[in-house]
Design a protein around this motif. Sequence first.
Motif, mmCIF file in Angstrom:
data_model
loop_
_atom_site.group_PDB
_atom_site.id
_atom_site.type_symbol
_atom_site.label_atom_id
_atom_site.label_comp_id
_atom_site.label_asym_id
_atom_site.label_seq_id
_atom_site.Cartn_x
_atom_site.Cartn_y
_atom_site.Cartn_z
ATOM 1 N N SER A 20 0.661 -1.245 -0.147
ATOM 2 C CA SER A 20 0.050 0.129 -0.115
ATOM 3 C C SER A 20 0.834 1.148 0.094
ATOM 4 C CB SER A 20 -1.052 0.070 1.402
ATOM 5 O OG SER A 20 -1.737 1.280 1.336
ATOM 6 N N LYS A 21 2.151 1.143 0.689
ATOM 7 C CA LYS A 21 2.822 2.367 0.731
ATOM 8 C C LYS A 21 3.554 2.551 -0.343
ATOM 9 C CE LYS A 21 6.574 4.804 3.443
ATOM 10 N NZ LYS A 21 7.270 4.614 4.589
ATOM 11 N N SER A 28 1.248 4.139 -3.113
ATOM 12 C CA SER A 28 1.022 5.627 -2.838
ATOM 13 C C SER A 28 2.044 6.185 -3.094
ATOM 14 C CB SER A 28 0.441 5.603 -1.238
ATOM 15 O OG SER A 28 1.500 5.407 -0.412
ATOM 16 N N LYS A 37 1.870 6.583 -7.076
ATOM 17 C CA LYS A 37 0.902 7.592 -7.184
ATOM 18 C C LYS A 37 1.198 8.882 -7.043
ATOM 19 C CE LYS A 37 -3.875 8.817 -6.296
ATOM 20 N NZ LYS A 37 -5.037 8.732 -5.549
#
Length: 114
Positions: free
Chosen positions: A16-17, A20, A23
């Motif tokens: 998830s990190k 992100s 992104k």
Amino acid sequence: LFFYSNSSPLKEKKQSKMASTWKLVVQILTFIIAAGLMVLGVVAMITLDLTQPREYFSNLYFIPFGAMMILAELNAGFVYNWFTFMLPLTGRGLFNIFLATLTFTWDPWYWIIV
């Protein structure tokens, strides 16, 4: 029953990190490219050659299209109301490819930049 899962909470948090982070990198690159597109439009309008109307109008479009790219990344609501194709990432990606094809020309300065 016990179901085997390949993912652990730590692994999911790391993924998830990383997602992100990617992104954020893509958003920063989009801002830089959109700003460059707007600068290219302004510089081309300053060094205007009226004998080539196609170049004039394509350069005129670079400024609002660059602004639209920035506003789409900032999640401006009115951009999505008027241009619904910019809502999914696929639509934004295809719009960016469209803008990239607009910048192609036979002028040597463009080939140096690209």
